[in-house]
Design a protein around this motif. Structure first.
Motif, PDB file in Angstrom:
ATOM      1  N   THR A  51      17.632   1.998  -4.231  1.00 54.40           N
ATOM      2  CA  THR A  51      16.547   2.978  -4.211  1.00 54.40           C
ATOM      3  C   THR A  51      15.398   2.506  -3.327  1.00 54.40           C
ATOM      4  O   THR A  51      15.200   1.307  -3.143  1.00 54.40           O
ATOM      5  N   LYS A  52      14.644   3.453  -2.807  1.00 58.41           N
ATOM      6  CA  LYS A  52      13.428   3.127  -2.075  1.00 58.41           C
ATOM      7  C   LYS A  52      12.199   3.212  -2.964  1.00 58.41           C
ATOM      8  O   LYS A  52      11.099   2.870  -2.530  1.00 58.41           O
ATOM      9  N   ALA A  53      12.386   3.664  -4.204  1.00 56.78           N
ATOM     10  CA  ALA A  53      11.273   3.812  -5.139  1.00 56.78           C
ATOM     11  C   ALA A  53      11.730   3.388  -6.521  1.00 56.78           C
ATOM     12  O   ALA A  53      12.550   4.057  -7.139  1.00 56.78           O
ATOM     13  N   MET A  54      11.173   2.295  -7.027  1.00 60.92           N
ATOM     14  CA  MET A  54      11.600   1.805  -8.335  1.00 60.92           C
ATOM     15  C   MET A  54      11.298   2.799  -9.455  1.00 60.92           C
ATOM     16  O   MET A  54      12.027   2.872 -10.440  1.00 60.92           O
ATOM     17  N   SER A  55      10.235   3.568  -9.317  1.00 63.74           N
ATOM     18  CA  SER A  55       9.919   4.540 -10.365  1.00 63.74           C
ATOM     19  C   SER A  55      10.956   5.657 -10.430  1.00 63.74           C
ATOM     20  O   SER A  55      11.026   6.388 -11.420  1.00 63.74           O
ATOM     21  N   PHE A 267       9.087  -8.123  -8.660  1.00 68.33           N
ATOM     22  CA  PHE A 267       9.189  -7.506  -7.340  1.00 68.33           C
ATOM     23  C   PHE A 267       7.813  -7.076  -6.864  1.00 68.33           C
ATOM     24  O   PHE A 267       6.870  -6.946  -7.657  1.00 68.33           O
ATOM     25  N   LYS A 268       7.693  -6.872  -5.565  1.00 68.10           N
ATOM     26  CA  LYS A 268       6.467  -6.370  -4.954  1.00 68.10           C
ATOM     27  C   LYS A 268       6.558  -4.855  -4.792  1.00 68.10           C
ATOM     28  O   LYS A 268       7.640  -4.293  -4.640  1.00 68.10           O
ATOM     29  N   SER A 269       5.395  -4.205  -4.798  1.00 64.49           N
ATOM     30  CA  SER A 269       5.339  -2.779  -4.513  1.00 64.49           C
ATOM     31  C   SER A 269       5.744  -2.528  -3.064  1.00 64.49           C
ATOM     32  O   SER A 269       5.831  -3.456  -2.248  1.00 64.49           O
ATOM     33  N   GLY A 270       5.966  -1.265  -2.740  1.00 64.83           N
ATOM     34  CA  GLY A 270       6.424  -0.922  -1.400  1.00 64.83           C
ATOM     35  C   GLY A 270       5.493  -1.373  -0.299  1.00 64.83           C
ATOM     36  O   GLY A 270       5.938  -1.703   0.807  1.00 64.83           O
ATOM     37  N   ASP A 271       4.186  -1.404  -0.573  1.00 66.13           N
ATOM     38  CA  ASP A 271       3.228  -1.851   0.443  1.00 66.13           C
ATOM     39  C   ASP A 271       3.026  -3.358   0.428  1.00 66.13           C
ATOM     40  O   ASP A 271       2.257  -3.905   1.218  1.00 66.13           O
ATOM     41  N   GLY A 272       3.723  -4.052  -0.482  1.00 65.67           N
ATOM     42  CA  GLY A 272       3.670  -5.510  -0.545  1.00 65.67           C
ATOM     43  C   GLY A 272       2.426  -6.088  -1.173  1.00 65.67           C
ATOM     44  O   GLY A 272       2.246  -7.307  -1.187  1.00 65.67           O
ATOM     45  N   LYS A 273       1.565  -5.245  -1.740  1.00 61.25           N
ATOM     46  CA  LYS A 273       0.281  -5.723  -2.243  1.00 61.25           C
ATOM     47  C   LYS A 273       0.215  -5.876  -3.750  1.00 61.25           C
ATOM     48  O   LYS A 273      -0.696  -6.533  -4.261  1.00 61.25           O
ATOM     49  N   GLU A 274       1.139  -5.258  -4.464  1.00 61.83           N
ATOM     50  CA  GLU A 274       1.089  -5.300  -5.919  1.00 61.83           C
ATOM     51  C   GLU A 274       2.246  -6.111  -6.486  1.00 61.83           C
ATOM     52  O   GLU A 274       3.358  -6.079  -5.945  1.00 61.83           O
ATOM     53  N   ASP A 275       1.975  -6.818  -7.585  1.00 66.16           N
ATOM     54  CA  ASP A 275       3.015  -7.571  -8.289  1.00 66.16           C
ATOM     55  C   ASP A 275       3.465  -6.779  -9.511  1.00 66.16           C
ATOM     56  O   ASP A 275       2.634  -6.311 -10.307  1.00 66.16           O
ATOM     57  N   GLN A 320       2.207   5.783 -16.111  1.00 69.85           N
ATOM     58  CA  GLN A 320       1.663   4.686 -15.326  1.00 69.85           C
ATOM     59  C   GLN A 320       1.627   5.115 -13.866  1.00 69.85           C
ATOM     60  O   GLN A 320       2.470   5.895 -13.419  1.00 69.85           O
ATOM     61  N   ARG A 321       0.667   4.570 -13.126  1.00 70.93           N
ATOM     62  CA  ARG A 321       0.632   4.849 -11.701  1.00 70.93           C
ATOM     63  C   ARG A 321       1.834   4.206 -11.019  1.00 70.93           C
ATOM     64  O   ARG A 321       2.172   3.061 -11.304  1.00 70.93           O
ATOM     65  N   LYS A 322       2.453   4.948 -10.123  1.00 64.36           N
ATOM     66  CA  LYS A 322       3.633   4.441  -9.428  1.00 64.36           C
ATOM     67  C   LYS A 322       3.255   3.249  -8.550  1.00 64.36           C
ATOM     68  O   LYS A 322       2.095   3.138  -8.099  1.00 64.36           O
ATOM     69  N   PRO A 323       4.202   2.356  -8.271  1.00 66.07           N
ATOM     70  CA  PRO A 323       3.928   1.258  -7.357  1.00 66.07           C
ATOM     71  C   PRO A 323       3.400   1.769  -6.025  1.00 66.07           C
ATOM     72  O   PRO A 323       3.900   2.772  -5.497  1.00 66.07           O
ATOM     73  N   ALA A 324       2.410   1.096  -5.490  1.00 69.33           N
ATOM     74  CA  ALA A 324       1.793   1.512  -4.234  1.00 69.33           C
ATOM     75  C   ALA A 324       2.836   1.548  -3.120  1.00 69.33           C
ATOM     76  O   ALA A 324       3.676   0.666  -3.000  1.00 69.33           O
ATOM     77  N   GLY A 325       2.794   2.577  -2.342  1.00 68.40           N
ATOM     78  CA  GLY A 325       3.742   2.711  -1.235  1.00 68.40           C
ATOM     79  C   GLY A 325       4.872   3.670  -1.531  1.00 68.40           C
ATOM     80  O   GLY A 325       5.655   4.002  -0.641  1.00 68.40           O
ATOM     81  N   GLU A 326       4.993   4.134  -2.758  1.00 68.55           N
ATOM     82  CA  GLU A 326       6.029   5.110  -3.086  1.00 68.55           C
ATOM     83  C   GLU A 326       5.561   6.510  -2.700  1.00 68.55           C
ATOM     84  O   GLU A 326       4.434   6.893  -2.996  1.00 68.55           O
TER      85      GLU A 326
END
Length: 326
Positions: A51-55, A267-275, A320-326
């Motif tokens: 997937t490209k989006a974990m959510s 894992f990191k969020s799509g933008d690489g900024k969130e843990d 919850q807010r989706k991981p940044a970059g989704e």
């Protein structure tokens, strides 16, 4: 099913809820070239969701990449698969038992040269082990540090049934170059039932190294996550260089529908900024070690000392807010 056909729908709400799937014990996630690969214990095979989006994991196509043989040393009880990209190839580490039901669990390795692990051919590289201490060994993971690669797992010492955490230096992705070193054993009251298992490495932005591990039996409601810290720039093969924190970093919260949280990945969020952490939990008390353990994700932070702050399990069904970059 092979290939990648998932279409992520436009984000209209910006949120998601846990659990991501109805079941999925021992979840693991790795991101490569903008794609997340997820897997969990099935007991009989190794299945990868892409997937490209974990959510949006529930809509991700699932591919069975390996099925246990009818007989042999890895024919039953397929547990805790982990996917790693090493030396330009994919390697799958998994726990399995012999077709002889008395045989203890051990850890095995598969190799695939394809760029996409849901395609290509998986070739068995056999059991990875310390030949001088070939005992019960589960939940293997790989850790690269200061030019060396290490294998970390949960196992027995050959004298009792207490599950300890061991580490050894690797010669290649399927062979150990050193003997094992015990770096953790149950010592606190919250580490009940004599179990330390599911080791996972976590590194902060200061390059401090942590080891997160699961404690107690999955058949209890006491399953939780503990934390160890490696001394700065120290040798991971020296047990004294690891310090275990005196309290768990994630525990059950019945009112949130979170019983026995544990066996995690990061894992990191799509933008690489969130843990983010992924872990399994039961939604009700007394559900034990079955397939109803379901995968959940939540964002975590770091304190002023560089320690991970996971908090409490987010209540099931809470947006919850989706991981940044989704």
């Amino acid at each position: 099913m092979t290939g990648f056909s998932q279409t992520v729908k436009p984000d209209t709400t910006g949120t998601f809820t846990n659990p991501l799937l109805p079941g999925g014990p021992d979840p693991w996630v790795i991101r490569e070239q903008g794609v997340y690969y997820y897997m969990a214990t099935t007991g009989r095979n190794i299945t990868i969701r892409k997937t490209k989006a974990m959510s949006a994991l529930s809509t991700a196509p699932a591919t069975v990449v390996w099925t246990a043989p009818a007989k042999g040393p890895d024919a039953r009880d397929i547990w805790a698969p982990e996917l790693h990209r090493l030396d330009g190839k994919w390697y799958l580490y998994y726990t399995a038992g012999s077709s002889d039901s008395i045989h203890p669990q051990h850890t095995f390795v598969l190799e695939n040269a394809a760029a996409d692990p849901t395609t290509g051919t998986w070739t068995s590289k056999g059991q990875i082990r310390d030949t001088a201490a070939d005992y019960f060994a589960i939940d293997g993971t790989v850790f690269s540090y200061k030019g060396n690669r290490y294998f970390i797992w949960s196992g027995h010492n050959g004298k009792d049934n207490v599950q300890r955490i061991y580490i050894a230096r690797m010669k290649n992705p399927w062979t150990l170059a050193s003997g094992r070193v015990e770096i953790a054993a149950p010592q606190y009251a919250w580490e009940k039932n004599g179990i330390n298992e599911g080791p996972e490495i976590l590194v902060n932005k200061q390059q401090d190294v942590f080891l997160v591990f699961s404690v107690s039996g999955c058949w209890t409601d006491d399953y939780a996550l503990g934390l160890m810290r490696l001394k700065k720039n120290a040798d991971p093969l020296v047990a004294a260089n690891w310090t275990k924190m005196p309290a768990p970093i994630l525990s059950g919260k019945p009112e949130n529908g979170a019983f026995s949280p544990g066996h995690n990945g990061f894992f990191k969020s799509g933008d690489g900024k969130e843990d983010w952490i992924i872990y399994h939990a039961n939604s009700r008390a007394g559900q034990g070690c079955g397939g109803q353990r379901n995968p959940r994700i939540q964002r975590f932070s770091w304190d002023d000392n560089g320690l991970p702050v996971i908090g409490e399990p987010v209540k099931i069904g809470t947006p919850q807010r989706k991981p940044a970059g989704e």
